[in-house]
Design a protein around this motif. Structure first.
Motif, PDB file in Angstrom:
ATOM      1  N   LYS A  49       0.821  -1.216   0.000  1.00  0.00           N
ATOM      2  CA  LYS A  49       0.000   0.000   0.000  1.00  0.00           C
ATOM      3  C   LYS A  49       0.856   1.267   0.000  1.00  0.00           C
ATOM      4  CE  LYS A  49      -3.955  -2.210   1.243  1.00  0.00           C
ATOM      5  NZ  LYS A  49      -5.198  -2.266   0.660  1.00  0.00           N
ATOM      6  N   ILE A  50       2.083   1.178   0.491  1.00  0.00           N
ATOM      7  CA  ILE A  50       2.966   2.334   0.566  1.00  0.00           C
ATOM      8  C   ILE A  50       4.160   2.084  -0.351  1.00  0.00           C
ATOM      9  CG2 ILE A  50       4.449   3.705   2.081  1.00  0.00           C
ATOM     10  CD1 ILE A  50       2.573   2.910   4.374  1.00  0.00           C
ATOM     11  N   LYS A  51       4.447   3.089  -1.177  1.00  0.00           N
ATOM     12  CA  LYS A  51       5.553   2.934  -2.111  1.00  0.00           C
ATOM     13  C   LYS A  51       6.520   4.088  -1.922  1.00  0.00           C
ATOM     14  CE  LYS A  51       6.568   2.413  -6.998  1.00  0.00           C
ATOM     15  NZ  LYS A  51       6.041   2.402  -8.361  1.00  0.00           N
ATOM     16  N   ILE A  52       7.797   3.793  -1.743  1.00  0.00           N
ATOM     17  CA  ILE A  52       8.827   4.807  -1.622  1.00  0.00           C
ATOM     18  C   ILE A  52       9.510   4.926  -2.985  1.00  0.00           C
ATOM     19  CG2 ILE A  52      10.984   5.452  -0.489  1.00  0.00           C
ATOM     20  CD1 ILE A  52      10.016   3.940   1.975  1.00  0.00           C
ATOM     21  N   LEU A  53       9.491   6.124  -3.512  1.00  0.00           N
ATOM     22  CA  LEU A  53      10.027   6.356  -4.849  1.00  0.00           C
ATOM     23  C   LEU A  53      11.548   6.321  -4.842  1.00  0.00           C
ATOM     24  CD1 LEU A  53       7.701   9.307  -5.909  1.00  0.00           C
ATOM     25  CD2 LEU A  53       7.479   6.902  -6.525  1.00  0.00           C
ATOM     26  N   ASP A  54      12.123   5.998  -6.007  1.00  0.00           N
ATOM     27  CA  ASP A  54      13.572   6.047  -6.153  1.00  0.00           C
ATOM     28  C   ASP A  54      14.021   7.489  -5.930  1.00  0.00           C
ATOM     29  OD1 ASP A  54      13.636   3.372  -6.776  1.00  0.00           O
ATOM     30  OD2 ASP A  54      13.489   3.715  -8.941  1.00  0.00           O
ATOM     31  N   GLY A  55      15.157   7.670  -5.285  1.00  0.00           N
ATOM     32  CA  GLY A  55      15.674   9.000  -5.023  1.00  0.00           C
ATOM     33  C   GLY A  55      15.062   9.644  -3.794  1.00  0.00           C
ATOM     34  N   PHE A  56      14.368   8.880  -2.989  1.00  0.00           N
ATOM     35  CA  PHE A  56      13.734   9.415  -1.777  1.00  0.00           C
ATOM     36  C   PHE A  56      14.766  10.026  -0.839  1.00  0.00           C
ATOM     37  CE2 PHE A  56      12.494   8.676   2.668  1.00  0.00           C
ATOM     38  CZ  PHE A  56      11.337   9.441   2.728  1.00  0.00           C
ATOM     39  N   ASP A  57      15.927   9.387  -0.748  1.00  0.00           N
ATOM     40  CA  ASP A  57      16.963   9.852   0.169  1.00  0.00           C
ATOM     41  C   ASP A  57      17.900  10.893  -0.451  1.00  0.00           C
ATOM     42  OD1 ASP A  57      16.124   8.228   2.243  1.00  0.00           O
ATOM     43  OD2 ASP A  57      17.302   6.530   1.543  1.00  0.00           O
ATOM     44  N   ASP A  58      17.721  11.228  -1.711  1.00  0.00           N
ATOM     45  CA  ASP A  58      18.599  12.204  -2.365  1.00  0.00           C
ATOM     46  C   ASP A  58      18.406  13.578  -1.718  1.00  0.00           C
ATOM     47  OD1 ASP A  58      19.344  10.172  -4.017  1.00  0.00           O
ATOM     48  OD2 ASP A  58      18.158  10.859  -5.748  1.00  0.00           O
ATOM     49  N   PRO A  59      19.519  14.357  -1.639  1.00  0.00           N
ATOM     50  CA  PRO A  59      19.391  15.707  -1.056  1.00  0.00           C
ATOM     51  C   PRO A  59      18.468  16.583  -1.898  1.00  0.00           C
ATOM     52  CG  PRO A  59      21.695  15.123  -1.465  1.00  0.00           C
ATOM     53  CD  PRO A  59      20.872  14.028  -2.017  1.00  0.00           C
ATOM     54  N   LEU A  60      17.738  17.459  -1.244  1.00  0.00           N
ATOM     55  CA  LEU A  60      16.825  18.363  -1.937  1.00  0.00           C
ATOM     56  C   LEU A  60      17.595  19.598  -2.444  1.00  0.00           C
ATOM     57  CD1 LEU A  60      13.880  18.262   0.602  1.00  0.00           C
ATOM     58  CD2 LEU A  60      14.035  17.047  -1.569  1.00  0.00           C
ATOM     59  N   GLU A  61      17.161  20.100  -3.562  1.00  0.00           N
ATOM     60  CA  GLU A  61      17.799  21.278  -4.171  1.00  0.00           C
ATOM     61  C   GLU A  61      17.706  22.488  -3.228  1.00  0.00           C
ATOM     62  OE1 GLU A  61      19.380  21.648  -7.179  1.00  0.00           O
ATOM     63  OE2 GLU A  61      19.242  19.483  -7.456  1.00  0.00           O
ATOM     64  N   ASP A  62      16.623  22.604  -2.522  1.00  0.00           N
ATOM     65  CA  ASP A  62      16.410  23.779  -1.656  1.00  0.00           C
ATOM     66  C   ASP A  62      17.421  23.863  -0.515  1.00  0.00           C
ATOM     67  OD1 ASP A  62      14.247  24.318  -3.228  1.00  0.00           O
ATOM     68  OD2 ASP A  62      12.770  23.490  -1.820  1.00  0.00           O
ATOM     69  N   PHE A  63      18.021  22.767  -0.143  1.00  0.00           N
ATOM     70  CA  PHE A  63      18.928  22.744   1.013  1.00  0.00           C
ATOM     71  C   PHE A  63      20.403  22.687   0.615  1.00  0.00           C
ATOM     72  CE2 PHE A  63      14.943  21.026   2.814  1.00  0.00           C
ATOM     73  CZ  PHE A  63      14.757  21.971   3.806  1.00  0.00           C
ATOM     74  N   LYS A  64      20.737  22.899  -0.655  1.00  0.00           N
ATOM     75  CA  LYS A  64      22.133  22.847  -1.090  1.00  0.00           C
ATOM     76  C   LYS A  64      23.003  23.852  -0.344  1.00  0.00           C
ATOM     77  CE  LYS A  64      22.181  20.821  -5.620  1.00  0.00           C
ATOM     78  NZ  LYS A  64      22.520  20.986  -7.019  1.00  0.00           N
ATOM     79  N   ASP A  65      22.455  25.023  -0.035  1.00  0.00           N
ATOM     80  CA  ASP A  65      23.228  26.063   0.665  1.00  0.00           C
ATOM     81  C   ASP A  65      23.587  25.650   2.076  1.00  0.00           C
ATOM     82  OD1 ASP A  65      22.921  27.587  -1.620  1.00  0.00           O
ATOM     83  OD2 ASP A  65      21.207  28.717  -0.828  1.00  0.00           O
TER      84      ASP A  65
END
Length: 67
Positions: A49-65
């Motif tokens: 019932k729950i699916k975790i997408l590929d790249g779930f753990d990848d860093p978010l663009e908003d937090f690069k700084d």
């Protein structure tokens, strides 16, 4: 009135009136809402019932700084 005295009073009634008391008590009990038992979740019931997408753990663009 104490509950202990209640059964003594009922025992003193004639049988026909004891039957009426019994019916009355049944009617009172019918007015009490039934408690619903909480269902315990079954282990594995959410499988698929729950699916975790590929790249779930990848860093978010908003937090690069901040990284």
């Amino acid at each position: 009135m104490k509950i202990n005295n209640l059964h003594v009073k009922i025992d003193q009634l004639p049988f026909s009136l004891q039957e009426e008391v019994n019916i009355f008590i049944d009617q009172l009990l019918a007015k009490i809402p039934e408690k619903k038992e909480k269902k315990q979740p079954v282990y594995g019931s959410m499988k698929g019932k729950i699916k975790i997408l590929d790249g779930f753990d990848d860093p978010l663009e908003d937090f690069k700084d901040y990284i």
